[in-house]
Design a protein around this motif. Sequence first.
Motif, PDB file in Angstrom:
ATOM      1  N   SER A   1      -6.525  -8.441   2.968  1.00  0.00           N
ATOM      2  CA  SER A   1      -6.974  -8.996   4.420  1.00  0.00           C
ATOM      3  C   SER A   1      -6.900 -10.378   4.389  1.00  0.00           C
ATOM      4  O   SER A   1      -6.871 -11.035   5.359  1.00  0.00           O
ATOM      5  N   GLY A   2      -7.326 -10.949   3.237  1.00  0.00           N
ATOM      6  CA  GLY A   2      -7.304 -12.692   2.926  1.00  0.00           C
ATOM      7  C   GLY A   2      -6.023 -13.231   2.664  1.00  0.00           C
ATOM      8  O   GLY A   2      -5.872 -14.447   2.734  1.00  0.00           O
ATOM      9  N   GLY A   3      -5.055 -12.383   2.937  1.00  0.00           N
ATOM     10  CA  GLY A   3      -3.773 -12.958   2.849  1.00  0.00           C
ATOM     11  C   GLY A   3      -3.249 -13.426   1.560  1.00  0.00           C
ATOM     12  O   GLY A   3      -2.224 -14.383   1.285  1.00  0.00           O
ATOM     13  N   LEU A   4      -3.793 -12.847   0.510  1.00  0.00           N
ATOM     14  CA  LEU A   4      -3.451 -13.266  -0.874  1.00  0.00           C
ATOM     15  C   LEU A   4      -2.367 -12.446  -1.562  1.00  0.00           C
ATOM     16  O   LEU A   4      -2.238 -12.769  -2.885  1.00  0.00           O
ATOM     17  N   GLY A   5      -2.063 -11.443  -0.816  1.00  0.00           N
ATOM     18  CA  GLY A   5      -1.007 -10.728  -1.620  1.00  0.00           C
ATOM     19  C   GLY A   5      -0.718  -9.474  -1.234  1.00  0.00           C
ATOM     20  O   GLY A   5      -1.533  -9.007  -0.052  1.00  0.00           O
ATOM     21  N   ILE A   6       0.233  -8.593  -1.688  1.00  0.00           N
ATOM     22  CA  ILE A   6       0.195  -7.051  -1.380  1.00  0.00           C
ATOM     23  C   ILE A   6      -0.066  -6.172  -2.615  1.00  0.00           C
ATOM     24  O   ILE A   6      -0.528  -6.746  -3.823  1.00  0.00           O
ATOM     25  N   ALA A   7      -0.484  -5.049  -2.535  1.00  0.00           N
ATOM     26  CA  ALA A   7      -1.112  -4.265  -3.426  1.00  0.00           C
ATOM     27  C   ALA A   7      -0.721  -2.927  -3.105  1.00  0.00           C
ATOM     28  O   ALA A   7      -0.278  -2.364  -2.129  1.00  0.00           O
ATOM     29  N   ILE A   8      -0.840  -2.139  -4.235  1.00  0.00           N
ATOM     30  CA  ILE A   8      -0.578  -0.523  -4.302  1.00  0.00           C
ATOM     31  C   ILE A   8      -2.191   0.069  -4.473  1.00  0.00           C
ATOM     32  O   ILE A   8      -2.996   0.030  -5.337  1.00  0.00           O
ATOM     33  N   VAL A   9      -2.224   1.018  -3.514  1.00  0.00           N
ATOM     34  CA  VAL A   9      -3.494   1.756  -3.435  1.00  0.00           C
ATOM     35  C   VAL A   9      -3.283   3.214  -3.192  1.00  0.00           C
ATOM     36  O   VAL A   9      -1.986   3.571  -2.284  1.00  0.00           O
ATOM     37  N   PRO A  10      -4.119   4.021  -3.283  1.00  0.00           N
ATOM     38  CA  PRO A  10      -3.826   5.424  -2.918  1.00  0.00           C
ATOM     39  C   PRO A  10      -4.287   5.749  -1.367  1.00  0.00           C
ATOM     40  O   PRO A  10      -5.102   5.008  -0.937  1.00  0.00           O
ATOM     41  N   ALA A  11      -3.767   6.852  -0.947  1.00  0.00           N
ATOM     42  CA  ALA A  11      -4.065   6.773   0.511  1.00  0.00           C
ATOM     43  C   ALA A  11      -5.708   7.193   0.983  1.00  0.00           C
ATOM     44  O   ALA A  11      -6.010   6.621   1.877  1.00  0.00           O
ATOM     45  N   LEU A  12      -6.280   7.772  -0.016  1.00  0.00           N
ATOM     46  CA  LEU A  12      -7.687   7.872   0.113  1.00  0.00           C
ATOM     47  C   LEU A  12      -8.393   6.739   0.201  1.00  0.00           C
ATOM     48  O   LEU A  12      -9.501   6.597   0.913  1.00  0.00           O
TER      49      LEU A  12
END
Length: 301
Positions: free
Chosen positions: A234-245
């Motif tokens: 949200s702060g524009g610091l990168g992208i990430a992998i997270v689970p749908a939950l």
Amino acid sequence: MDIDARKLAVLLAVHRAGGVLAAADVLHLTPSAVSQQIARLEDAVGVTVLDRQPRGAVLTQAGRVLAEAAERIESELTDARKALAALQGDVTGTVVIAAFQTVIRMLLVPLVHRLREQFPGLELLIREMDGEKAQQELRSGAVDLIILEAESPIGHRAARGTRDVPVLEEPWLVIMPAATPVPVSTADLEHLTWLGVDPDAAAHSATEQARRGLKATPPVHSYYDYDVALSLVSGGLGIAIVPALAVLGVLPDGVKAVSLPGLGTRRLIARHRTTRSEPRKEVLTVLDAIIASAAELDTNV
């Protein structure tokens, strides 16, 4: 002095909710009906029980005495319901379950209320705990069930005398700033800044898999908790992998979640002890309810 226990319950609801309007929502009554009940209670006891202020209602000293009595009555009734349930052969007892934030938010909190209605004699206690500590507490008997990510290090190491039960399989997602062009494959992520992941998190292996073959720059920031990942993105610091939950109902403004081929899935498992006397009937009841609740979740993006 004739004190109606039902009016005491209304007073307790006003105290807990912080005002007549909020208590009316909780009790499914009109604010006028709540005010009338309080007025009748005050007539019965001959003293004022609420100090009505612009920001809400505060108990007077007499109101606190009556609210404490209402809490004792409520506790006695709860004990009585549990005792009656035991006499009728219903599921009774206490089940302590250890889990992490996303599971607690999406699965366990709603389950507490559902089980309370179905099994009055059954009490579910939730403990937020990391995997290692949860495993220790399971072995010691302090915890009856733990929810783990199967892909995490502790998820791979089932202790002797325990059993793992599948709970949920959900897709891994890429979360990125909303202004980022929508990728079609992981190859489109090559020139973006990635967030790092703690090696003890299940997302670590999923991220390594997604980054394999990409000429991406080494990550600067890292996360373990998925809420932290959402904040960093949200702060524009990168992208990430997270689970749908992790994104159901809580995706921040300015962030989007994208499903891509090849990201794979995260598997949640429940682990319990297996001995001559375990798992107990109440533990199996809670486990069945968790699996049923997980099956109702829509994890598709």
